[in-house]
Design a protein around this motif. Structure first.
Motif, PDB file in Angstrom:
ATOM      1  N   TYR A  51       0.780  -1.490  -0.196  1.00 35.21           N
ATOM      2  CA  TYR A  51       0.018  -0.141  -0.083  1.00 35.21           C
ATOM      3  C   TYR A  51       0.921   1.457   0.626  1.00 35.21           C
ATOM      4  O   TYR A  51       0.633   2.168  -1.197  1.00 35.21           O
ATOM      5  N   GLY A  52       1.548   1.333   1.077  1.00 29.52           N
ATOM      6  CA  GLY A  52       2.439   2.142   0.644  1.00 29.52           C
ATOM      7  C   GLY A  52       3.472   2.585  -0.477  1.00 29.52           C
ATOM      8  O   GLY A  52       3.016   4.297  -1.057  1.00 29.52           O
ATOM      9  N   PHE A  53       3.978   1.736  -1.152  1.00 30.58           N
ATOM     10  CA  PHE A  53       4.700   2.422  -1.939  1.00 30.58           C
ATOM     11  C   PHE A  53       3.689   2.356  -3.356  1.00 30.58           C
ATOM     12  O   PHE A  53       3.839   2.971  -4.522  1.00 30.58           O
ATOM     13  N   CYS A  54       2.203   1.995  -3.035  1.00 27.01           N
ATOM     14  CA  CYS A  54       1.344   2.291  -4.099  1.00 27.01           C
ATOM     15  C   CYS A  54       0.784   3.172  -3.975  1.00 27.01           C
ATOM     16  O   CYS A  54       0.999   4.182  -5.129  1.00 27.01           O
ATOM     17  N   ALA A  55       0.488   3.790  -3.231  1.00 29.27           N
ATOM     18  CA  ALA A  55       0.293   5.404  -2.357  1.00 29.27           C
ATOM     19  C   ALA A  55       0.775   6.302  -2.808  1.00 29.27           C
ATOM     20  O   ALA A  55       0.813   7.688  -3.993  1.00 29.27           O
ATOM     21  N   HIS A  56       2.480   6.414  -2.705  1.00 32.50           N
ATOM     22  CA  HIS A  56       2.957   6.731  -3.682  1.00 32.50           C
ATOM     23  C   HIS A  56       3.668   7.188  -4.321  1.00 32.50           C
ATOM     24  O   HIS A  56       3.823   7.980  -5.306  1.00 32.50           O
ATOM     25  N   GLY A  57       3.621   6.278  -5.132  1.00 30.80           N
ATOM     26  CA  GLY A  57       3.118   6.006  -6.804  1.00 30.80           C
ATOM     27  C   GLY A  57       2.142   6.785  -7.434  1.00 30.80           C
ATOM     28  O   GLY A  57       1.824   7.292  -8.508  1.00 30.80           O
ATOM     29  N   PHE A  58       1.081   6.946  -7.378  1.00 30.45           N
ATOM     30  CA  PHE A  58      -0.267   7.365  -7.242  1.00 30.45           C
ATOM     31  C   PHE A  58       0.149   8.554  -7.641  1.00 30.45           C
ATOM     32  O   PHE A  58      -0.469   9.638  -7.854  1.00 30.45           O
ATOM     33  N   ALA A  59       0.201   8.878  -6.067  1.00 34.10           N
ATOM     34  CA  ALA A  59       0.644  10.829  -5.625  1.00 34.10           C
ATOM     35  C   ALA A  59       1.647  10.797  -6.261  1.00 34.10           C
ATOM     36  O   ALA A  59       1.297  12.140  -6.781  1.00 34.10           O
ATOM     37  N   LYS A  60       3.176  10.581  -6.827  1.00 29.05           N
ATOM     38  CA  LYS A  60       3.741  10.736  -7.822  1.00 29.05           C
ATOM     39  C   LYS A  60       2.471  11.277  -9.445  1.00 29.05           C
ATOM     40  O   LYS A  60       2.268  12.642 -10.746  1.00 29.05           O
ATOM     41  N   ILE A  76       3.757   1.755  -8.501  1.00 24.25           N
ATOM     42  CA  ILE A  76       2.479   0.904  -8.535  1.00 24.25           C
ATOM     43  C   ILE A  76       2.899  -0.784  -8.275  1.00 24.25           C
ATOM     44  O   ILE A  76       1.919  -1.130  -7.998  1.00 24.25           O
ATOM     45  N   VAL A  77       3.423  -0.738  -9.459  1.00 27.65           N
ATOM     46  CA  VAL A  77       3.703  -2.215 -10.057  1.00 27.65           C
ATOM     47  C   VAL A  77       4.016  -2.855  -8.949  1.00 27.65           C
ATOM     48  O   VAL A  77       3.658  -4.195  -8.686  1.00 27.65           O
ATOM     49  N   GLY A  78       4.740  -2.805  -8.334  1.00 27.74           N
ATOM     50  CA  GLY A  78       5.742  -3.415  -7.409  1.00 27.74           C
ATOM     51  C   GLY A  78       5.029  -3.602  -5.941  1.00 27.74           C
ATOM     52  O   GLY A  78       4.887  -4.706  -5.553  1.00 27.74           O
ATOM     53  N   GLY A  79       4.619  -2.400  -5.842  1.00 25.59           N
ATOM     54  CA  GLY A  79       3.817  -2.466  -4.568  1.00 25.59           C
ATOM     55  C   GLY A  79       2.499  -3.368  -4.871  1.00 25.59           C
ATOM     56  O   GLY A  79       1.979  -4.145  -3.807  1.00 25.59           O
ATOM     57  N   MET A  80       1.481  -3.470  -5.955  1.00 27.16           N
ATOM     58  CA  MET A  80       0.410  -4.155  -6.194  1.00 27.16           C
ATOM     59  C   MET A  80       1.073  -5.975  -6.173  1.00 27.16           C
ATOM     60  O   MET A  80      -0.161  -6.599  -6.055  1.00 27.16           O
ATOM     61  N   PHE A  81       2.323  -6.037  -6.535  1.00 23.67           N
ATOM     62  CA  PHE A  81       2.751  -7.001  -6.783  1.00 23.67           C
ATOM     63  C   PHE A  81       2.854  -7.669  -4.821  1.00 23.67           C
ATOM     64  O   PHE A  81       2.922  -9.333  -5.046  1.00 23.67           O
ATOM     65  N   VAL A  82       3.180  -7.300  -4.933  1.00 18.83           N
ATOM     66  CA  VAL A  82       3.869  -6.958  -3.039  1.00 18.83           C
ATOM     67  C   VAL A  82       2.109  -7.590  -2.440  1.00 18.83           C
ATOM     68  O   VAL A  82       2.366  -8.530  -1.562  1.00 18.83           O
TER      69      VAL A  82
END
Length: 154
Positions: A16-25, A57-63
């Motif tokens: 979630y943290g990785f996705c949130a940072h990716g989507f924010a960018k 985003i992709v890494g976050g979703m995979f995790v």
């Protein structure tokens, strides 16, 4: 038996943290992040911005789903290490720097590298200990073992 579930909250918070940072960018506009990378002297800032956004985003979703975690962890760790050495290291360890409290609320300084290290530790734990229950990696492993068992019996 409950320790078997330990990777699940790690996967959910890291993913979630990785996705949130990716989507924010992405939502702020990739050009804003590209400009930041350019100002920092990062080579090929447009390409690096998109690689970072995609990794997050992709890494976050995979995790989150526990898929190919040992593979996606490599670019994710690189993003974290770059962030540590180019942005956060100069601000020290602590991720929370309370500067003052005013009538309008608390004001904080720049975060250090603490949070990046926590993410790295969680990723390392998932790679070393496995993705845990309810993961694609676990399903793939069970499926692979089933095929291997059939080969030995047949």
């Amino acid at each position: 038996m409950i320790a078997h579930w330990a990777p699940l909250p790690l996967r959910l918070i890291v993913g979630y943290g990785f996705c949130a940072h990716g989507f924010a960018k992405l939502l702020r506009g990739p050009d804003n992040f590209t400009g930041l990378l350019h100002a920092m002297g990062v080579p090929m800032p447009y390409l690096m911005a998109w690689i970072t956004i995609a990794t997050e985003i992709v890494g976050g979703m995979f995790v989150i789903v526990g898929a190919l975690v040992p593979i996606v962890s490599v670019p994710m760790a690189i993003v974290l290490l770059v962030a540590i050495f180019t942005v956060h290291l100069q601000y020290g360890f602590s991720s929370i720097k309370l500067l003052e409290i005013t009538p309008s609320g608390a004001h904080f300084g720049q975060p250090g590298y603490e949070t990046d290290l926590l993410y790295l530790a969680c990723i390392a734990a998932l790679v070393i200990g496995g993705s845990g229950p309810l993961s694609v990696d676990g399903w793939l492993l069970r499926r692979s073992n089933a095929f291997t068992s059939k080969d030995r019996v047949g």
